[in-house]
Design a protein around this motif. Structure first.
Motif, PDB file in Angstrom:
ATOM      1  N   SER A  75      41.689 -29.119  -5.376  1.00 35.90           N
ATOM      2  CA  SER A  75      40.725 -28.028  -5.402  1.00 35.90           C
ATOM      3  C   SER A  75      39.826 -28.073  -6.630  1.00 35.90           C
ATOM      4  CB  SER A  75      41.461 -26.685  -5.375  1.00 35.90           C
ATOM      5  OG  SER A  75      40.564 -25.622  -5.610  1.00 35.90           O
ATOM      6  N   GLU A  76      38.541 -28.237  -6.391  1.00 31.39           N
ATOM      7  CA  GLU A  76      37.574 -28.166  -7.484  1.00 31.39           C
ATOM      8  C   GLU A  76      37.524 -26.754  -8.056  1.00 31.39           C
ATOM      9  OE1 GLU A  76      33.774 -29.785  -6.391  1.00 31.39           O
ATOM     10  OE2 GLU A  76      34.669 -31.654  -5.680  1.00 31.39           O
ATOM     11  N   MET A  77      37.731 -25.760  -7.202  1.00 38.50           N
ATOM     12  CA  MET A  77      37.754 -24.373  -7.659  1.00 38.50           C
ATOM     13  C   MET A  77      38.917 -24.153  -8.619  1.00 38.50           C
ATOM     14  SD  MET A  77      36.534 -21.267  -7.618  1.00 38.50           S
ATOM     15  CE  MET A  77      35.567 -21.007  -6.158  1.00 38.50           C
ATOM     16  N   ASP A  79      40.284 -26.363 -10.539  1.00 35.77           N
ATOM     17  CA  ASP A  79      39.903 -27.028 -11.792  1.00 35.77           C
ATOM     18  C   ASP A  79      38.919 -26.172 -12.584  1.00 35.77           C
ATOM     19  OD1 ASP A  79      41.487 -29.207 -11.139  1.00 35.77           O
ATOM     20  OD2 ASP A  79      39.818 -30.378 -10.342  1.00 35.77           O
ATOM     21  N   ALA A  80      37.953 -25.581 -11.892  1.00 29.04           N
ATOM     22  CA  ALA A  80      36.963 -24.737 -12.573  1.00 29.04           C
ATOM     23  C   ALA A  80      37.615 -23.483 -13.145  1.00 29.04           C
ATOM     24  CB  ALA A  80      35.848 -24.355 -11.600  1.00 29.04           C
ATOM     25  N   LEU A  81      38.540 -22.882 -12.405  1.00 29.38           N
ATOM     26  CA  LEU A  81      39.228 -21.694 -12.906  1.00 29.38           C
ATOM     27  C   LEU A  81      40.132 -22.031 -14.093  1.00 29.38           C
ATOM     28  CD1 LEU A  81      39.991 -19.963  -9.509  1.00 29.38           C
ATOM     29  CD2 LEU A  81      38.456 -19.123 -11.309  1.00 29.38           C
ATOM     30  N   ALA A  82      40.772 -23.198 -14.055  1.00 26.70           N
ATOM     31  CA  ALA A  82      41.578 -23.625 -15.206  1.00 26.70           C
ATOM     32  C   ALA A  82      40.696 -23.748 -16.441  1.00 26.70           C
ATOM     33  CB  ALA A  82      42.280 -24.948 -14.906  1.00 26.70           C
ATOM     34  N   GLN A  83      39.496 -24.259 -16.264  1.00 22.64           N
ATOM     35  CA  GLN A  83      38.549 -24.385 -17.374  1.00 22.64           C
ATOM     36  C   GLN A  83      38.166 -23.003 -17.901  1.00 22.64           C
ATOM     37  OE1 GLN A  83      37.299 -26.946 -19.167  1.00 22.64           O
ATOM     38  NE2 GLN A  83      36.157 -25.470 -20.377  1.00 22.64           N
ATOM     39  N   LEU A  84      37.862 -22.077 -16.997  1.00 24.65           N
ATOM     40  CA  LEU A  84      37.477 -20.725 -17.403  1.00 24.65           C
ATOM     41  C   LEU A  84      38.620 -19.984 -18.097  1.00 24.65           C
ATOM     42  CD1 LEU A  84      35.450 -19.508 -14.305  1.00 24.65           C
ATOM     43  CD2 LEU A  84      34.567 -19.804 -16.620  1.00 24.65           C
ATOM     44  N   ILE A  85      39.811 -20.113 -17.544  1.00 19.96           N
ATOM     45  CA  ILE A  85      40.953 -19.355 -18.057  1.00 19.96           C
ATOM     46  C   ILE A  85      41.552 -19.990 -19.309  1.00 19.96           C
ATOM     47  CG2 ILE A  85      43.321 -18.621 -17.540  1.00 19.96           C
ATOM     48  CD1 ILE A  85      42.374 -18.340 -14.578  1.00 19.96           C
ATOM     49  N   GLY A  87      40.321 -23.074 -20.834  1.00 22.62           N
ATOM     50  CA  GLY A  87      39.465 -23.972 -21.584  1.00 22.62           C
ATOM     51  C   GLY A  87      39.897 -25.422 -21.409  1.00 22.62           C
ATOM     52  N   HIS A  88      40.537 -25.719 -20.293  1.00 25.71           N
ATOM     53  CA  HIS A  88      41.078 -27.048 -20.018  1.00 25.71           C
ATOM     54  C   HIS A  88      40.052 -27.885 -19.255  1.00 25.71           C
ATOM     55  CE1 HIS A  88      43.176 -29.883 -17.303  1.00 25.71           C
ATOM     56  NE2 HIS A  88      43.812 -30.169 -18.396  1.00 25.71           N
ATOM     57  N   ASP A  89      39.836 -29.099 -19.701  1.00 30.77           N
ATOM     58  CA  ASP A  89      38.968 -30.032 -18.976  1.00 30.77           C
ATOM     59  C   ASP A  89      39.833 -30.914 -18.092  1.00 30.77           C
ATOM     60  OD1 ASP A  89      36.483 -29.296 -20.064  1.00 30.77           O
ATOM     61  OD2 ASP A  89      36.957 -30.380 -21.897  1.00 30.77           O
ATOM     62  N   GLY A  90      39.329 -31.241 -16.930  1.00 29.81           N
ATOM     63  CA  GLY A  90      40.033 -32.174 -16.048  1.00 29.81           C
ATOM     64  C   GLY A  90      40.845 -31.458 -14.991  1.00 29.81           C
ATOM     65  N   PRO A  91      41.390 -32.216 -14.058  1.00 26.07           N
ATOM     66  CA  PRO A  91      42.173 -31.632 -12.971  1.00 26.07           C
ATOM     67  C   PRO A  91      43.395 -30.885 -13.480  1.00 26.07           C
ATOM     68  CG  PRO A  91      41.586 -33.885 -12.478  1.00 26.07           C
ATOM     69  CD  PRO A  91      41.205 -33.637 -13.921  1.00 26.07           C
ATOM     70  N   VAL A  92      43.807 -29.893 -12.711  1.00 26.45           N
ATOM     71  CA  VAL A  92      44.925 -29.038 -13.082  1.00 26.45           C
ATOM     72  C   VAL A  92      46.183 -29.845 -13.353  1.00 26.45           C
ATOM     73  CG1 VAL A  92      46.436 -27.207 -12.241  1.00 26.45           C
ATOM     74  CG2 VAL A  92      43.987 -27.078 -11.838  1.00 26.45           C
ATOM     75  N   GLY A  93      46.487 -30.801 -12.526  1.00 23.31           N
ATOM     76  CA  GLY A  93      47.707 -31.573 -12.682  1.00 23.31           C
ATOM     77  C   GLY A  93      47.766 -32.431 -13.930  1.00 23.31           C
ATOM     78  N   GLU A  94      46.660 -32.585 -14.644  1.00 21.86           N
ATOM     79  CA  GLU A  94      46.638 -33.436 -15.834  1.00 21.86           C
ATOM     80  C   GLU A  94      46.797 -32.659 -17.129  1.00 21.86           C
ATOM     81  OE1 GLU A  94      43.082 -35.732 -15.700  1.00 21.86           O
ATOM     82  OE2 GLU A  94      43.621 -36.704 -13.830  1.00 21.86           O
ATOM     83  N   ARG A  95      47.170 -31.374 -17.048  1.00 24.14           N
ATOM     84  CA  ARG A  95      47.344 -30.579 -18.269  1.00 24.14           C
ATOM     85  C   ARG A  95      48.535 -31.016 -19.042  1.00 24.14           C
ATOM     86  NH1 ARG A  95      47.708 -24.822 -16.606  1.00 24.14           N
ATOM     87  NH2 ARG A  95      47.937 -25.659 -14.588  1.00 24.14           N
TER      88      ARG A  95
END
Length: 95
Positions: A75-77, A79-85, A87-95
């Motif tokens: 989900s690109e959404m 990923d975008a929400l992870a960035q907003l919430i 400040g993470h860059d990149g796909p969610v699974g790569e945190r």
């Protein structure tokens, strides 16, 4: 709480999305997700269909009944929400 950045940053959907982002491999029933997010059933059901339609969450089984749901890793959404919430860059699974 109102946030012009994205409607999913409102209180109830933000709690649901945070649970999914923080536990990207966990599979939930709706009831389990509601409890994990600490939201009321009214709040949960007011937002659940919108979250599904956004592609942030996906059903992991087919058939009838309660169903099982998890974060959509593609989900690109999400990923975008992870960035907003977070400040993470990149796909969610790569945190």
């Amino acid at each position: 709480m109102s946030n012009d950045a994205h409607p999913f940053l409102e209180d109830v959907p933000a709690k649901i999305v945070r649970v999914l982002l923080e536990n990207p491999t966990v599979t939930y029933t709706k009831k389990d997700l509601m409890r994990a997010a600490g939201v009321s059933s009214n709040g949960f059901y007011n937002w659940f269909d919108d979250i599904v339609e956004s592609g942030v969450i996906m059903r992991t089984d087919t058939g009838e009944g309660n169903g099982h749901w998890t974060l959509n890793p593609d989900s690109e959404m999400a990923d975008a929400l992870a960035q907003l919430i977070y400040g993470h860059d990149g796909p969610v699974g790569e945190r």
